[in-house]
Design an enzyme around this catalytic site. Structure first.
Site, mmCIF file in Angstrom:
data_model
loop_
_atom_site.group_PDB
_atom_site.id
_atom_site.type_symbol
_atom_site.label_atom_id
_atom_site.label_comp_id
_atom_site.label_asym_id
_atom_site.label_seq_id
_atom_site.Cartn_x
_atom_site.Cartn_y
_atom_site.Cartn_z
ATOM 1 N N ARG A 37 0.948 -1.152 0.122
ATOM 2 C CA ARG A 37 0.027 0.055 -0.048
ATOM 3 C C ARG A 37 0.665 1.260 0.095
ATOM 4 O O ARG A 37 0.440 2.150 0.161
ATOM 5 C CB ARG A 37 -0.828 -0.053 1.233
ATOM 6 C CG ARG A 37 -1.605 -1.176 1.075
ATOM 7 C CD ARG A 37 -3.052 -1.093 2.382
ATOM 8 N NE ARG A 37 -3.878 -2.409 2.201
ATOM 9 C CZ ARG A 37 -4.764 -2.536 1.458
ATOM 10 N NH1 ARG A 37 -5.050 -1.590 0.610
ATOM 11 N NH2 ARG A 37 -5.283 -3.979 1.601
ATOM 12 N N HIS A 67 3.009 -11.015 -5.975
ATOM 13 C CA HIS A 67 1.874 -10.027 -6.448
ATOM 14 C C HIS A 67 2.399 -8.769 -6.479
ATOM 15 O O HIS A 67 3.144 -8.266 -5.391
ATOM 16 C CB HIS A 67 0.734 -10.102 -5.825
ATOM 17 C CG HIS A 67 -0.653 -9.712 -6.726
ATOM 18 N ND1 HIS A 67 -0.819 -8.549 -6.838
ATOM 19 C CD2 HIS A 67 -1.409 -10.468 -7.005
ATOM 20 C CE1 HIS A 67 -1.789 -8.308 -7.517
ATOM 21 N NE2 HIS A 67 -2.192 -9.722 -7.624
ATOM 22 N N TYR A 70 -0.355 -2.569 -4.651
ATOM 23 C CA TYR A 70 -1.691 -1.936 -5.337
ATOM 24 C C TYR A 70 -1.481 -0.697 -5.999
ATOM 25 O O TYR A 70 -2.118 -0.178 -6.986
ATOM 26 C CB TYR A 70 -2.622 -1.644 -4.107
ATOM 27 C CG TYR A 70 -2.829 -2.917 -3.370
ATOM 28 C CD1 TYR A 70 -3.556 -4.189 -4.097
ATOM 29 C CD2 TYR A 70 -2.674 -3.127 -2.156
ATOM 30 C CE1 TYR A 70 -4.005 -5.099 -3.343
ATOM 31 C CE2 TYR A 70 -3.178 -4.117 -1.311
ATOM 32 C CZ TYR A 70 -3.956 -4.946 -2.029
ATOM 33 O OH TYR A 70 -4.203 -6.262 -1.642
ATOM 34 N N HIS A 107 -1.733 -6.505 -11.990
ATOM 35 C CA HIS A 107 -2.744 -6.110 -12.774
ATOM 36 C C HIS A 107 -2.469 -5.041 -13.851
ATOM 37 O O HIS A 107 -1.499 -4.660 -13.653
ATOM 38 C CB HIS A 107 -3.677 -5.220 -11.369
ATOM 39 C CG HIS A 107 -4.240 -6.012 -10.358
ATOM 40 N ND1 HIS A 107 -4.633 -5.615 -9.169
ATOM 41 C CD2 HIS A 107 -4.578 -7.227 -10.542
ATOM 42 C CE1 HIS A 107 -4.762 -6.658 -8.573
ATOM 43 N NE2 HIS A 107 -5.105 -7.630 -9.128
ATOM 44 N N GLU A 143 -2.987 -10.233 -15.143
ATOM 45 C CA GLU A 143 -4.488 -10.831 -14.503
ATOM 46 C C GLU A 143 -5.565 -10.399 -15.030
ATOM 47 O O GLU A 143 -5.531 -8.941 -15.325
ATOM 48 C CB GLU A 143 -4.223 -10.525 -13.016
ATOM 49 C CG GLU A 143 -5.610 -11.196 -12.229
ATOM 50 C CD GLU A 143 -5.321 -10.952 -10.834
ATOM 51 O OE1 GLU A 143 -6.376 -11.099 -10.106
ATOM 52 O OE2 GLU A 143 -4.187 -10.826 -10.317
ATOM 53 N N ASP A 177 -8.453 -15.238 -12.887
ATOM 54 C CA ASP A 177 -9.215 -15.040 -11.802
ATOM 55 C C ASP A 177 -10.571 -15.308 -12.087
ATOM 56 O O ASP A 177 -11.195 -14.576 -12.817
ATOM 57 C CB ASP A 177 -8.826 -13.287 -11.121
ATOM 58 C CG ASP A 177 -9.546 -13.364 -9.801
ATOM 59 O OD1 ASP A 177 -10.918 -13.258 -9.796
ATOM 60 O OD2 ASP A 177 -8.842 -12.848 -8.800
ATOM 61 N N HIS A 180 -13.049 -12.166 -11.051
ATOM 62 C CA HIS A 180 -12.832 -11.231 -12.114
ATOM 63 C C HIS A 180 -13.538 -11.745 -13.523
ATOM 64 O O HIS A 180 -14.313 -10.760 -14.280
ATOM 65 C CB HIS A 180 -11.467 -10.741 -12.455
ATOM 66 C CG HIS A 180 -10.720 -10.204 -11.212
ATOM 67 N ND1 HIS A 180 -9.429 -10.197 -11.103
ATOM 68 C CD2 HIS A 180 -11.055 -10.093 -10.083
ATOM 69 C CE1 HIS A 180 -9.008 -9.483 -9.832
ATOM 70 N NE2 HIS A 180 -10.256 -9.545 -9.093
ATOM 71 N N HIS A 214 -6.537 -17.530 -9.956
ATOM 72 C CA HIS A 214 -6.733 -17.128 -8.619
ATOM 73 C C HIS A 214 -8.254 -17.543 -8.539
ATOM 74 O O HIS A 214 -9.040 -17.096 -9.229
ATOM 75 C CB HIS A 214 -6.801 -15.299 -8.944
ATOM 76 C CG HIS A 214 -5.332 -15.058 -8.483
ATOM 77 N ND1 HIS A 214 -5.189 -13.552 -8.621
ATOM 78 C CD2 HIS A 214 -4.419 -15.676 -7.971
ATOM 79 C CE1 HIS A 214 -3.865 -13.219 -8.340
ATOM 80 N NE2 HIS A 214 -3.391 -14.365 -7.828
ATOM 81 N N ASP A 227 -15.706 -6.033 -8.382
ATOM 82 C CA ASP A 227 -14.679 -6.755 -7.937
ATOM 83 C C ASP A 227 -14.580 -6.912 -6.299
ATOM 84 O O ASP A 227 -14.099 -6.380 -5.408
ATOM 85 C CB ASP A 227 -13.134 -6.378 -8.392
ATOM 86 C CG ASP A 227 -11.974 -6.899 -7.864
ATOM 87 O OD1 ASP A 227 -12.207 -8.148 -7.395
ATOM 88 O OD2 ASP A 227 -11.046 -6.274 -8.231
ATOM 89 N N HIS A 229 -14.709 -10.238 -4.100
ATOM 90 C CA HIS A 229 -14.517 -11.906 -3.739
ATOM 91 C C HIS A 229 -15.297 -12.410 -2.654
ATOM 92 O O HIS A 229 -15.754 -11.644 -1.705
ATOM 93 C CB HIS A 229 -13.246 -12.161 -3.480
ATOM 94 C CG HIS A 229 -12.035 -11.466 -4.432
ATOM 95 N ND1 HIS A 229 -10.650 -11.884 -4.354
ATOM 96 C CD2 HIS A 229 -12.266 -11.202 -5.617
ATOM 97 C CE1 HIS A 229 -10.015 -11.295 -5.407
ATOM 98 N NE2 HIS A 229 -10.990 -10.826 -6.136
ATOM 99 N N GLU A 259 -7.852 -16.040 -2.804
ATOM 100 C CA GLU A 259 -7.813 -14.734 -2.192
ATOM 101 C C GLU A 259 -9.250 -14.335 -1.643
ATOM 102 O O GLU A 259 -9.593 -13.265 -1.836
ATOM 103 C CB GLU A 259 -7.333 -13.596 -3.317
ATOM 104 C CG GLU A 259 -6.068 -13.826 -4.118
ATOM 105 C CD GLU A 259 -5.814 -13.086 -5.249
ATOM 106 O OE1 GLU A 259 -4.922 -12.505 -5.362
ATOM 107 O OE2 GLU A 259 -6.809 -12.839 -5.942
#
Length: 280
Positions: A37, A67, A70, A107, A143, A177, A180, A214, A227, A229, A259
């Site tokens: 972050r 990964h 963000y 992403h 992804e 994913d 997604h 994913h 989006d 999950h 996730e």
């Protein structure tokens, strides 16, 4: 049986993640190698790297997946953020090499209103820049996204348009994913829908480019662009949908990273157990 794992914390040092993955019974796992972050990056300590590599080898877990954080946005028009994003990708590729992690998931970002075509060019250029100075073996996995407003990667055609502009295509794979895909309009909950989805994937990319799943249920409906999950089997894809996915010969042997949410009723252990139940 399937190879399933979860995203694991690196709190206390990156090497601590391996013990956590083993304790949870993971056969594969995913991490952030840094604070996801923020832009500031703490250098990896050599001793922690060595412990991580040895622990992974001793555990028999494969593959480990990293990964991207963000904040990077490879599709964005803002030059300062874009350049920092390219630098972050370059740095993360190097960190994966140090940790002997074979896959890095990214992403594709948001074009922020500048248009999909412009977004394709920005993502491809950013990846080309990052890979031009990288001589390691890490595979960068693009992804698919949920099709939210201004996002790049909600449709397979988006990813194809980017791949057509990549110079080192041998360094690229795809992470699929399920949440997604469903939110973007790919009906993976039915046999016909899953077949149609995978046939289109194969037509555009070839199934050999699919390296990682994913595995996430979806709170949003088909084509919702949401989006969010959900626990495996408790969302819109549902148990029957995941049973189809987990028994499909084109997907069953891929590593699968969950996730899914962690709440007071269910967590990672519950979701991994549910996947193994549905895969039997």
């Amino acid at each position: 049986m399937v190879r399933v794992g979860v995203h694991v914390s690196i709190a206390g040092g990156v090497d601590r993640a391996v013990g956590r993955a083993v304790a949870m019974g993971c056969e594969t796992f995913q991490i952030f190698s840094r604070n996801p972050r923020g832009w500031r990056v703490k250098e990896l300590e050599r001793s922690a790297v060595e412990r991580f590599v040895v622990a992974v080898e001793d555990s028999g877990i494969y593959p480990v997946v990293d990964h991207m954080p963000y904040l990077p946005n490879l599709a964005g028009p803002k030059e300062d953020v874009y350049l920092r994003s390219v630098d972050a990708l370059s740095l993360e590729l190097g960190r994966c090499s140090m940790l002997r992690i074979p896959y890095l998931v990214t992403h594709l970002g948001s074009h922020l209103g500048s248009g999909l075509e412009r977004g394709y060019l920005r993502v491809a250029d950013g990846i080309n820049r990052a890979l031009s100075g990288y001589d390691g073996d890490v595979i960068l996995l693009l992804e698919n996204t949920a099709g939210t407003k201004n996002s790049v990667g909600g449709k397979f055609e988006d990813i194809r348009a980017i791949l057509d502009r990549i110079e080192k295509i041998d360094r690229i794979g795809i992470c699929f994913d399920t949440c997604h895909a469903y939110a973007a309009g790919y009906d993976v909950r039915t046999l016909e829908g899953l077949d149609t989805t995978l046939a289109r994937f194969d037509e555009l990319f070839g199934l050999s480019m699919l390296r990682l799943l994913h595995l996430n249920d979806s709170r949003g409906g088909l084509g919702s662009g949401l989006d969010r999950h959900e626990h495996i089997g408790l969302g819109r894809i549902g148990e029957n949908g995941f049973r189809l996915i987990l028994h499909d010969s084109r997907l069953r042997n891929l590593p699968m990273i969950l996730e899914t949410p962690v709440d007071h009723d269910r967590g990672d252990a519950w979701n991994m157990a549910k996947v193994r139940e549905l895969a039997r």
